[in-house]
Design a protein around this motif. Sequence first.
Motif, PDB file in Angstrom:
ATOM      1  N   SER A  96       0.855  -1.195   0.000  1.00 30.36           N
ATOM      2  CA  SER A  96       0.000   0.000   0.000  1.00 30.36           C
ATOM      3  C   SER A  96       0.888   1.242   0.000  1.00 30.36           C
ATOM      4  O   SER A  96       2.097   1.138   0.243  1.00 30.36           O
ATOM      5  N   ALA A  97       0.260   2.392  -0.159  1.00 34.52           N
ATOM      6  CA  ALA A  97       0.982   3.668  -0.048  1.00 34.52           C
ATOM      7  C   ALA A  97       1.516   3.812   1.381  1.00 34.52           C
ATOM      8  O   ALA A  97       0.933   3.287   2.329  1.00 34.52           O
TER       9      ALA A  97
ATOM     10  N   THR B 199      -2.244   8.019   0.695  1.00 33.71           N
ATOM     11  CA  THR B 199      -3.346   8.259  -0.251  1.00 33.71           C
ATOM     12  C   THR B 199      -4.163   9.496   0.149  1.00 33.71           C
ATOM     13  O   THR B 199      -4.500  10.331  -0.703  1.00 33.71           O
TER      14      THR B 199
ATOM     15  N   GLU C  29       1.106   4.247  -4.242  1.00 35.23           N
ATOM     16  CA  GLU C  29       1.567   2.853  -4.296  1.00 35.23           C
ATOM     17  C   GLU C  29       2.808   2.733  -5.178  1.00 35.23           C
ATOM     18  O   GLU C  29       3.660   1.863  -4.951  1.00 35.23           O
TER      19      GLU C  29
ATOM     20  N   PHE D  25      -3.856  -1.750  -4.949  1.00 33.97           N
ATOM     21  CA  PHE D  25      -4.878  -0.710  -5.143  1.00 33.97           C
ATOM     22  C   PHE D  25      -5.024  -0.265  -6.595  1.00 33.97           C
ATOM     23  O   PHE D  25      -5.902   0.500  -6.914  1.00 33.97           O
TER      24      PHE D  25
ATOM     25  N   ARG E 172     -11.127   2.590  -1.815  1.00 33.29           N
ATOM     26  CA  ARG E 172     -10.281   2.760  -0.639  1.00 33.29           C
ATOM     27  C   ARG E 172     -10.080   1.427   0.088  1.00 33.29           C
ATOM     28  O   ARG E 172     -11.010   0.647   0.228  1.00 33.29           O
ATOM     29  N   GLY E 173      -8.861   1.190   0.494  1.00 34.96           N
ATOM     30  CA  GLY E 173      -8.531  -0.090   1.138  1.00 34.96           C
ATOM     31  C   GLY E 173      -8.292  -1.210   0.133  1.00 34.96           C
ATOM     32  O   GLY E 173      -8.170  -2.376   0.493  1.00 34.96           O
ATOM     33  N   GLY E 174      -8.182  -0.829  -1.157  1.00 36.00           N
ATOM     34  CA  GLY E 174      -8.185  -1.830  -2.231  1.00 36.00           C
ATOM     35  C   GLY E 174      -6.902  -2.620  -2.430  1.00 36.00           C
ATOM     36  O   GLY E 174      -6.871  -3.521  -3.268  1.00 36.00           O
ATOM     37  N   SER E 175      -5.855  -2.352  -1.653  1.00 34.20           N
ATOM     38  CA  SER E 175      -4.653  -3.192  -1.796  1.00 34.20           C
ATOM     39  C   SER E 175      -4.935  -4.626  -1.344  1.00 34.20           C
ATOM     40  O   SER E 175      -4.319  -5.577  -1.838  1.00 34.20           O
ATOM     41  N   ASP E 176      -5.858  -4.781  -0.417  1.00 30.74           N
ATOM     42  CA  ASP E 176      -6.262  -6.141  -0.008  1.00 30.74           C
ATOM     43  C   ASP E 176      -6.828  -6.874  -1.223  1.00 30.74           C
ATOM     44  O   ASP E 176      -6.581  -8.070  -1.423  1.00 30.74           O
TER      45      ASP E 176
END
Length: 406
Positions: free
Chosen positions: A41-42, A52, A79, A141, A155-159
């Motif tokens: 993530s960032a 972010t 990222e 992300f 948002r939170g999309g690295s998962d």
Amino acid sequence: MRIIVQKFGGTSVASPEVRELVLRKIEKARSQGYSPVVVVSAMGRQGAPYATDTLIGVAKTANKNIAAHELDQIMYCGEMISAVVMAGTLQAAGMDAVMLTGGHAGIITDTNFTDARILKVDPTRINSLLKQGKVPVVCGFQGMTTEYEFTTLGRGGSDTTASALGAALNAELVEIYTDVDGIMTADPRIVDNPKILECISYGEVCQLAHQGAKVIHPRAVEIAMQKNIPLVVKSTFTDAAGTLITNIAKEDPDGAEVIDRVATGVTYLTNIVQIKVHLDDSMGGDASFKVFKTMADNGISVDLINIHPGQIMFTINAEHAEQASMKLRQQGYEIAVLENCAKVSVVGGGMREVPGVMASFIEALSSNRIVILQTVDSHTSISVLVPRSDVGAAVQALHEKFGLSN
Ligand code: ADP
Ligand code: ASP
Ligand code: MG
């Protein structure tokens, strides 16, 4: 090849000291015979220079309502910076690390900028790097459209990136590293004594995440569930085992899930506005349908819906409140708008048909003098709308009442 996806969140990559801890987690996976694919993530949270939220703030100084397409082009940068820094850190430790954007990693999305959906993942490039013994470091992300435009996954999309890569690569495991020891019975930021859940089913964690537990993105869980890829949520900062998310719920002969806990966790969502629409007979039989059609036509999703003769109640996200009220008033509806509300939910796959669950819920709130504005329940959750100022007290009271406190 035994592939593991290891995703590190913003606080796990925020400084050189914690990046050393990340390095150790990757080295450990390699020493256990895994070929790791790293997703980052960032760096840091709000206030950190490349986080972010900071980048969004920069764009919004130019225009508060900047278009989603432009916003994505700046959100994308967080990222990029993080993956370069992490690849450099691994290279300095002697690993053959290669930084990849979401697009390079094969993540193709639709054009719904700032909340794009993954259409497909082409794992060819990552597979070829892994075969050469390299360590791919992928920007979380991010995606890319078929027209080569940059998108982000919400948002939170690295998962979601980690899970999608795990599914596409048939990974043995996806590890989600963060700043807590696992998924807990409530957000440790607002409850004093939550318990860590050792294991949890995909279904339960999806419910928790949709109802506000931001520890993992619900879409990441949905993707992992489709291919039955186990997810583990654990800390970068400790050696705790974390929470295993799998299909632990067994089927009984009647097809109902067997889970021995009534409640799994308590969650909350803030920034909610309640709308009450008054209906009278002169409006015709389709008046309630038209209310929801108006919301749908304006892209506003509604929640906590109660329909009674003469009145409809529902909630929406505060960002849509102005538009929703305007549209409904324009159509001649008499409405009452209540701002600053929060939704608090008790979630549990085991609560179906257990008598007394609702009574306990109401007792916990009323004995703490918390005003209940609205309720809604399903087989696996009970939710209540309360004034925002009561959210902490409501979560704590329900957490204790349902025996979740340590
Ligand atoms: P990351 O940047 O690592 O993805 P997030 O901030 O997205 O981290 O998620 C971790 C945070 O989720 C924790 O710091 C914690 O405050 C919060 N959280 C909310 N609900 C829960 C829960 N039920 N269990 C654990 N953490 C939770
Ligand atoms: N950096 C992105 C965000 O803050 C994605 C993520 O952290 O998962 O939303
Ligand atoms: Mg997160």
